[in-house]
Each structure stands twice: as structure tokens, then as C-alpha cells.
Design a protein around this motif. Structure first.
Motif, PDB file in Angstrom:
ATOM      1  N   LEU A  49      62.674  46.478  47.290  1.00 54.25           N
ATOM      2  CA  LEU A  49      61.819  45.688  46.405  1.00 54.25           C
ATOM      3  C   LEU A  49      61.034  46.594  45.454  1.00 54.25           C
ATOM      4  N   ARG A  50      60.523  47.696  45.973  1.00 58.36           N
ATOM      5  CA  ARG A  50      59.778  48.636  45.132  1.00 58.36           C
ATOM      6  C   ARG A  50      60.678  49.235  44.060  1.00 58.36           C
ATOM      7  N   ALA A  51      61.934  49.496  44.417  1.00 60.71           N
ATOM      8  CA  ALA A  51      62.866  50.075  43.441  1.00 60.71           C
ATOM      9  C   ALA A  51      63.229  49.060  42.361  1.00 60.71           C
TER      10      ALA A  51
ATOM     11  N   LEU B 246      52.367  40.640  40.444  1.00 64.54           N
ATOM     12  CA  LEU B 246      52.238  40.118  41.802  1.00 64.54           C
ATOM     13  C   LEU B 246      50.819  40.315  42.325  1.00 64.54           C
ATOM     14  N   ASN B 247      50.231  41.452  42.013  1.00 72.83           N
ATOM     15  CA  ASN B 247      48.843  41.698  42.408  1.00 72.83           C
ATOM     16  C   ASN B 247      47.905  40.677  41.765  1.00 72.83           C
ATOM     17  N   TYR B 248      48.177  40.328  40.506  1.00 69.98           N
ATOM     18  CA  TYR B 248      47.360  39.331  39.814  1.00 69.98           C
ATOM     19  C   TYR B 248      47.527  37.959  40.466  1.00 69.98           C
ATOM     20  N   VAL B 249      48.752  37.619  40.849  1.00 73.00           N
ATOM     21  CA  VAL B 249      49.000  36.342  41.537  1.00 73.00           C
ATOM     22  C   VAL B 249      48.215  36.290  42.847  1.00 73.00           C
ATOM     23  N   HIS B 250      48.194  37.407  43.579  1.00 72.13           N
ATOM     24  CA  HIS B 250      47.438  37.453  44.830  1.00 72.13           C
ATOM     25  C   HIS B 250      45.943  37.260  44.600  1.00 72.13           C
ATOM     26  N   LYS B 251      45.421  37.769  43.491  1.00 71.02           N
ATOM     27  CA  LYS B 251      43.986  37.673  43.222  1.00 71.02           C
ATOM     28  C   LYS B 251      43.581  36.310  42.685  1.00 71.02           C
TER      29      LYS B 251
ATOM     30  N   ALA C 111      55.678  44.583  36.907  1.00 70.76           N
ATOM     31  CA  ALA C 111      56.006  43.496  37.837  1.00 70.76           C
ATOM     32  C   ALA C 111      55.095  43.539  39.059  1.00 70.76           C
ATOM     33  N   ARG C 112      54.863  44.732  39.579  1.00 69.19           N
ATOM     34  CA  ARG C 112      53.956  44.845  40.734  1.00 69.19           C
ATOM     35  C   ARG C 112      52.533  44.435  40.355  1.00 69.19           C
TER      36      ARG C 112
ATOM     37  N   LEU D 191      53.400  47.851  48.077  1.00 66.62           N
ATOM     38  CA  LEU D 191      54.109  47.988  46.808  1.00 66.62           C
ATOM     39  C   LEU D 191      53.456  49.018  45.900  1.00 66.62           C
ATOM     40  N   GLY D 192      52.186  49.279  46.122  1.00 65.70           N
ATOM     41  CA  GLY D 192      51.506  50.271  45.303  1.00 65.70           C
ATOM     42  C   GLY D 192      51.604  51.679  45.847  1.00 65.70           C
TER      43      GLY D 192
END
Length: 207
Positions: free
Chosen positions: A93-95, A105-110, A101-102, A163-164
Motif C-alpha cells: 500500500l505504501r508503494a 487519507l490522513n485528511y479523511v481520518h481528521k 495520496a497518504r 503509512l507515514g
């Protein structure tokens, strides 16, 4: 010129007629709150919370996280994996996801990822609280939604950390995977607890 009551008494004595003034009745500014009205208000709040929770679940899991697969080469986001995920999956997933994109996803989590568990947990606490009178049973049913909120928010942070990170270790992956599985289990248990509370509330109303 009109005479005052004191002047009338001085001229005509104590038997002088004093004009009577009728004051308007005092209006009670307080509104009457009956138990029925309070219960109806709480039901409206619960209904609004349930509707908002359903909408946020659809927006987060069925819309946004599904759309995120377009940025990961078709790989599902870790939040959607009910059975958890492995270290190899995180590496893939990281690759597949670049920094942008990561960040999304971080923004969606927040945003939606934070609002959904909070609103869902608050709504389910009200749903259970308005239908279950016994204190011990109420706290037992409250346990699932309370734990869901904590575990889901913790899981969001754990996934973002994976992911970070340049090279996430096996322990971090196992923790994030366990939190994801636990959040789904607690979500289902919360739904069952809400259904049980509604059943008990209707049963009590019939009695």
C-alpha cells in the motif's frame, strides 16, 4: 386638575373614596415541561443522531474510502479491512500511494474519520440512555459504543503512523491491524446494544 388620593383624604376625611387601580395579571414566563415533552425532545435528538451516523458511515466507508482505491492501484484502505492486514500489505500500500495520496487519507481520518465515531458514539449513548432505565444494564450497553470511539480514533492514528513511516515494524502493523479488527467488532456490538435498548424500551412501554 385631578386630585391625588392624599388630597382627597385631607379634604373629605378618611371616608373619601380612593380610586382603585386594577393591575394586569402577571404572566408566568416559564413554560410547562411535562415528562412526555422531554421524552419527545430526546427522541427527536436520538433520531437526528442516528440519521447523521448512517450518513457519515456511508460517506466514510462506502464513498470516500472506496474512492481512495483509485489512488492506491485498487488496494483497499486499511480501515475497510474487517479481518485486519499484514506487514506485506502495508508495504504494498505504501508503494502504491504517493505522499499526496497518504496526505489525503490522513485528511479523511481528521475529518469524516473523526466525526463518524464521535457522532455515532454520542447518538448510541442517548439511544441506550433513553430506553434503558436500569443503571447497571445501561452502563453495560454503553461499554461497546464508548470503546468503539476510543479504538476507532486510536486506529486512525495508528494507520497514519504506518503509512507515514519509512519502514513500519511488525509490532506497529500488528497493533494497527488489531485496532482495526476491534473497531469493527465493537461497531457491530454497538449496533446490537442499540437494538437491545430499543427492544427493552418498547417492552417497558407496553407494560
Amino acid at each position: 386638575m385631578a386630585k391625588t388620593p392624599a388630597q382627597r383624604i385631607k379634604k373629605h376625611g378618611a371616608k373619601a373614596a380612593v380610586p382603585q387601580h386594577n393591575l394586569p395579571p402577571v404572566i408566568n414566563p416559564t413554560t410547562q415541561r411535562t415528562p412526555e415533552k422531554a421524552q419527545n425532545n430526546s427522541k427527536l435528538i436520538v433520531i437526528a443522531g442516528v440519521v447523521a451516523s448512517l450518513f457519515l458511515f456511508w460517506y466514510l466507508h462506502l464513498l470516500t474510502l472506496n474512492q481512495m482505491t483509485q489512488l492506491s492501484g485498487g488496494l483497499a484502505m486499511p480501515d475497510s479491512l474487517i479481518g485486519g492486514f499484514s506487514q506485506d500489505y502495508v508495504t504494498q500500500l505504501r508503494a502504491a500511494m504517493d505522499e499526496s495520496a497518504r496526505g489525503q487519507l490522513n485528511y479523511v481520518h481528521k475529518t469524516a474519520g473523526t466525526l463518524f465515531p464521535l457522532i455515532f458514539g454520542f447518538s448510541w449513548l442517548l439511544l441506550i440512555g433513553t430506553n434503558v432505565a436500569r443503571k447497571a444494564l445501561r452502563w453495560a450497553l454503553w461499554a461497546a459504543p464508548l470503546l468503539f470511539v476510543v479504538v476507532r480514533l486510536w486506529g486512525n492514528a495508528a494507520i497514519d503512523g504506518l503509512l507515514g513511516s519509512a519502514a513500519p515494524d511488525a509490532g506497529s502493523v500488528a497493533m494497527a491491524s488489531a485496532l482495526t479488527v476491534a473497531s469493527w467488532v465493537l461497531f457491530v456490538l454497538s449496533l446490537l446494544a442499540g437494538a437491545a435498548a430499543v427492544f427493552l424500551g418498547r417492552r417497558k412501554a407496553k407494560d
